[in-house]
Design an enzyme around this catalytic site. Structure first.
Site, PDB file in Angstrom:
ATOM      1  N   GLU A 175       0.860  -1.192   0.000  1.00 13.67           N
ATOM      2  CA  GLU A 175       0.000   0.000   0.000  1.00 13.67           C
ATOM      3  C   GLU A 175       0.890   1.233   0.000  1.00 13.67           C
ATOM      4  OE1 GLU A 175      -3.515  -0.286   2.183  1.00 13.67           O
ATOM      5  OE2 GLU A 175      -3.807   1.849   2.425  1.00 13.67           O
ATOM      6  N   ARG A 176       0.606   2.125  -0.936  1.00 19.83           N
ATOM      7  CA  ARG A 176       1.426   3.337  -1.117  1.00 19.83           C
ATOM      8  C   ARG A 176       2.891   2.970  -1.336  1.00 19.83           C
ATOM      9  NH1 ARG A 176      -3.165   5.566  -2.344  1.00 19.83           N
ATOM     10  NH2 ARG A 176      -4.589   5.759  -0.577  1.00 19.83           N
TER      11      ARG A 176
ATOM     12  N   LYS B  39      -3.970   0.018  13.974  1.00 24.55           N
ATOM     13  CA  LYS B  39      -4.778   1.088  13.389  1.00 24.55           C
ATOM     14  C   LYS B  39      -6.215   0.732  13.717  1.00 24.55           C
ATOM     15  CE  LYS B  39      -5.964   3.060   8.841  1.00 24.55           C
ATOM     16  NZ  LYS B  39      -5.534   3.210   7.432  1.00 24.55           N
TER      17      LYS B  39
ATOM     18  N   GLU C  40     -10.369   4.778   9.228  1.00 28.10           N
ATOM     19  CA  GLU C  40     -10.579   4.419   7.824  1.00 28.10           C
ATOM     20  C   GLU C  40     -11.140   3.003   7.683  1.00 28.10           C
ATOM     21  OE1 GLU C  40      -6.741   5.342   6.014  1.00 28.10           O
ATOM     22  OE2 GLU C  40      -7.347   7.429   5.767  1.00 28.10           O
TER      23      GLU C  40
ATOM     24  N   ARG D 167      -2.046   3.755  16.906  1.00 29.60           N
ATOM     25  CA  ARG D 167      -1.993   4.932  16.030  1.00 29.60           C
ATOM     26  C   ARG D 167      -3.098   5.932  16.356  1.00 29.60           C
ATOM     27  NH1 ARG D 167      -2.280   4.048  10.451  1.00 29.60           N
ATOM     28  NH2 ARG D 167      -0.602   5.458   9.893  1.00 29.60           N
TER      29      ARG D 167
ATOM     30  N   ASP E  81      -2.299  14.405   6.752  1.00 33.29           N
ATOM     31  CA  ASP E  81      -1.832  13.127   6.209  1.00 33.29           C
ATOM     32  C   ASP E  81      -0.601  13.298   5.327  1.00 33.29           C
ATOM     33  OD1 ASP E  81      -1.753  10.470   5.688  1.00 33.29           O
ATOM     34  OD2 ASP E  81      -3.543  10.408   4.430  1.00 33.29           O
TER      35      ASP E  81
ATOM     36  N   GLU F 264       4.090   9.115  -0.693  1.00 34.18           N
ATOM     37  CA  GLU F 264       2.705   9.097  -1.162  1.00 34.18           C
ATOM     38  C   GLU F 264       2.276  10.433  -1.759  1.00 34.18           C
ATOM     39  OE1 GLU F 264      -0.103   7.878   1.801  1.00 34.18           O
ATOM     40  OE2 GLU F 264      -1.831   8.292   0.523  1.00 34.18           O
TER      41      GLU F 264
ATOM     42  N   TRP G 128     -13.694  12.769   2.611  1.00 39.09           N
ATOM     43  CA  TRP G 128     -12.439  12.562   3.336  1.00 39.09           C
ATOM     44  C   TRP G 128     -11.998  13.740   4.205  1.00 39.09           C
ATOM     45  CZ3 TRP G 128     -10.496   7.736   3.493  1.00 39.09           C
ATOM     46  CH2 TRP G 128     -10.925   6.833   2.524  1.00 39.09           C
TER      47      TRP G 128
HETATM   48  C1  GCU Z   1      -3.169   7.476   4.242  1.00 48.28           C
HETATM   49  C2  GCU Z   1      -2.953   6.502   3.117  1.00 48.28           C
HETATM   50  C3  GCU Z   1      -3.551   5.160   3.416  1.00 48.28           C
HETATM   51  C4  GCU Z   1      -3.074   4.665   4.769  1.00 48.28           C
HETATM   52  C5  GCU Z   1      -3.353   5.709   5.823  1.00 48.28           C
HETATM   53  C6  GCU Z   1      -2.791   5.353   7.189  1.00 48.28           C
HETATM   54  O1  GCU Z   1      -4.511   7.827   4.330  1.00 48.28           O
HETATM   55  O2  GCU Z   1      -3.509   7.022   1.937  1.00 48.28           O
HETATM   56  O3  GCU Z   1      -3.193   4.273   2.389  1.00 48.28           O
HETATM   57  O4  GCU Z   1      -3.694   3.467   5.100  1.00 48.28           O
HETATM   58  O5  GCU Z   1      -2.767   6.909   5.461  1.00 48.28           O
HETATM   59  O6  GCU Z   1      -1.815   5.983   7.592  1.00 48.28           O
HETATM   60  O7  GCU Z   1      -3.310   4.482   7.857  1.00 48.28           O
END
Ligand code: GCU
Length: 655
Positions: free
Chosen positions: A141-142, A263, A267, A300, A346, A374, A517
């Site tokens: 991811e990223r 986390k 999200e 987090r 972010d 990112e 967002w």
């Molecule tokens: C950003 C990122 C996500 C990631 C998130 C995080 O939003 O775009 O891909 O999961 O940060 O730090 O949890």
């Protein structure tokens, strides 16, 4: 055992960097696995450069438990023709060895004893690697450097030679902890905690040889997902029991396991809110399970409403972490670390420092940086981030008399930029970001410019080139100001985002403007920016201690580079720099593109002075960077010309 496998770029540890050590007689005194690593490194260097095997030693690395260097420090001195590294613990010897490598010949010049200790005890990388390839996010991811170093075809790689080589690079810049999977824990990855722990253990075995403790991201819902319980309520006794058993199982396989990264309620990830519990309860649950083994939970603070109604002007995403976490100070377990992103949003190219840092004096705090680029060019653009991080780490949340962020932080964490790319980081020059993170975590006061020198001397060994000074100057020219350049051609004056939704690469001014967002710029025909003042806006500015709450509260005192983060101003607003906001937007976007074009030319002129494959890879990336910078310039300038109706004072063509 050491050294990168064939086909892998040596990064900041090319053989050449070991010349000074390898051509001397080195003696390593002490026992234990990390001391053996140092011994093997010294032997490898000697084999390459022919240092003597016998006779009086030029360099002695000595483990001496009676010293006061602490668990990772070392004392380095050069007297009577002998260089000595003394450490009270094996990790110190390893870091001392790499310090000698970094110094090269300078390590063999008379110098009084000096003790070096890391300012921050935990210096950690988070990998956002998925075990399975995710349909949208891919393997990492990223991630902008290919696939995962750790995972392939849905399981841990069989050949972990690159993982060991990675550990070696990390040790050489001071990193001592790493998590191996994405903070977004998908169901398959959740099982790493239980029946797939042996795969994590295999990775931990490789990293241990270089003093790196392995951590795992876990799902808060694991007791439900994996344990068949009907709740993950942190106050439920069965849930507590489940986590204790899970931790016991992990430590049976990885005795020096570092702990969990979580986390939660972020999200879409599960968390304690579902049970009406607080994040201190949630963190306490996992901390309790880890405590008997000496592990830590990294909890987090990236908790905010990602399903916001954009019409709602009262909700401010920037406020969320402070609002959620500041009231919980004092309620977190001793082995829970609150991991806070350096800015309130972010990882944008410019953000104020998060007001959460410094607001929880009774809580362990980790500051999270993003080495993976990112929002800063995705390793297609050169964007050396050390100056940004240095600004964050030197920021004093309570003003001139108070401590710096680097002092407040108990841990520094960064999202890694590494993958299975032969250059590790996709863009070869992005290696500098990884190196600089490690070095800044060791010493947050380090001068970013000095770190650039260090890194380029190790990586490119200019003394071995035909034109050392031209090579040095060229590398500095393309890297030193690259963050400032990137900022010029992207989102202006701290406003952030304006990126294409989803993948976040390239410009789209309104890409996130009417989205859930919480990432808005509020540009209209009269002005732009977010009013976060206490008097007329969201009140975010009041989350800071003095003097910052006052500095940020008024557009008159707010620094230019954060103006649009804190204030909505008319296009004609005059900045401290003397120019108007609209003219600043035009000027910086023209300048940014010109600077990229100039850097690209400098790079072209270095052909013949750097390895041809590296030269070619970077040249390709510069072509894309310049294309993309032009696109940014044209979109941003056109958008604001149309919105404001104010022409460019210099009459330049705006599309
Ligand atoms: C950003 C990122 C996500 C990631 C998130 C995080 O939003 O775009 O891909 O999961 O940060 O730090 O949890």
């Amino acid at each position: 055992m050491s050294g990168p496998p064939a086909g892998t770029d040596p990064a900041w540890l090319p053989d050449e960097a070991f010349r000074a050590v390898g051509s001397r007689r080195v003696q390593v005194r002490g026992e234990g696995p990390l001391v053996d690593t140092v011994r093997a490194e010294a032997a490898r260097a000697r084999a390459r450069f022919g240092g003597a095997a016998d006779g009086p030693a030029d360099l002695v690395l000595c483990l001496d438990g009676s010293g006061d260097e602490g668990p990772e420090g070392f004392t380095l001195e050069r007297t009577a023709g002998r260089t000595t590294v003394t450490a009270a613990a094996p990790a110190g010897l390893l870091y001392g060895f790499f310090e000698v490598v970094r110094l090269g010949e300078d390590a063999f010049v008379e110098a009084p004893a000096r003790t070096h200790r890391p300012a921050v005890a935990e210096r950690m990388l988070n990998h956002w690697d998925n075990v399975d390839v995710h349909p949208v996010m891919g393997q990492v991811e990223r991630g902008y450097a290919g696939g995962s170093l750790f995972w392939q075809d849905g399981q841990a790689r069989g050949d972990l030679a690159r993982v060991r080589a990675y550990g070696r690079l990390l040790a050489a810049c001071g990193i001592n902890a790493l998590s191996v999977n994405n903070v977004n824990v998908h169901p398959a990855e959740a099982r790493l905690l239980t029946d797939r722990i042996t795969e994590v253990a295999a990775i931990a075995d490789e990293l241990r040889a270089y003093g790196i403790r392995t951590h795992l991201s876990v799902s808060f819902a694991a007791p439900v997902l994996l344990g068949g319980l009907d709740t993950a309520d942190p106050l439920d006794e069965d849930v507590r029991q489940w986590w204790r058993a899970a931790a016991d199982h992990v430590y049976a396989h990885i005795p020096d396991f570092g702990g969990f990264v979580v986390k939660a309620d972020s999200e879409g990830q599960p968390g304690p809110f579902a049970y009406g519990r607080s994040h201190a309860d949630g963190a306490g649950l996992l901390a309790g399970a880890l405590a008997p083994h000496g592990g830590t939970v990294h909890w987090r603070a990236f908790v905010y409403d990602h399903t916001q109604d954009w019409r709602d002007r009262t909700t401010d995403r920037a406020r969320a972490a402070y609002d959620h976490f500041a009231p919980l100070d004092g309620q977190f377990a001793d082995n829970a670390v609150l991991q806070v992103k350096h800015g309130p949003m972010d990882f944008q190219v410019r953000e104020p420092v998060s007001p959460v840092i410094g607001a929880l004096p009774h809580t362990e705090v980790a500051v999270e940086l993003q080495v993976t680029q990112e929002y800063t060019g995705q390793q297609r653009h050169v964007c050396a981030l050390a100056p940004l991080w240095s600004q964050v780490l030197r920021f004093r949340p309570e003003g001139a008399e108070g401590p710096t962020v680097g002092t407040i932080a108990d841990s520094l964490v960064a999202v890694s930029n590494v993958g299975d790319d032969p250059y590790w980081t996709g863009h070869p020059l992005a290696q500098f970001n990884l190196y600089a993170f490690g070095r800044l975590a060791w010493n947050p006061d380090a001068d970013p410019d000095q770190l650039l020198t260090e890194w380029l001397e190790l990586t490119f060994t200019p003394d071995r080139s035909a034109e050392p000074e031209r090579l040095r100057a060229g590398l500095r020219a393309v890297l030193a100001g690259s963050w400032a350049t990137y900022e010029k051609y992207t989102a202006p004056l701290g406003v952030g985002f304006m990126v294409q939704p989803g993948h976040h690469y390239g410009p789209s001014v309104d890409g996130y403007e009417y989205s859930p967002w919480g990432t808005y710029h509020f540009a209209d025909r009269d002005g732009v920016g977010v009013d976060r003042s206490a008097a007329t806006g969201t009140g975010y500015a009041a989350q800071y201690a003095k003097p910052w709450r006052e500095t940020y509260e008024s557009a008159d005192t707010c620094p230019d580079d954060l103006l649009l983060f804190f204030h909505h101003v008319p296009y004609g607003h005059v900045l401290h720099s003397g120019t108007t906001v609209i003219q600043h937007i035009y000027d910086t976007h023209f300048e940014g593109v010109a600077e990229v074009a100039a850097a690209r030319e400098v790079w072209a002129s270095l052909a013949g002075l750097v390895r041809p494959d590296v030269h070619e890879r970077v040249s390709e990336r510069y072509a894309e960077q310049e294309r993309c910078a032009r696109e940014w310039r044209d979109q941003i300038n056109s958008y604001f010309l149309r919105a404001s109706g104010v022409p460019d004072a210099h009459g330049r063509r705006i599309h």
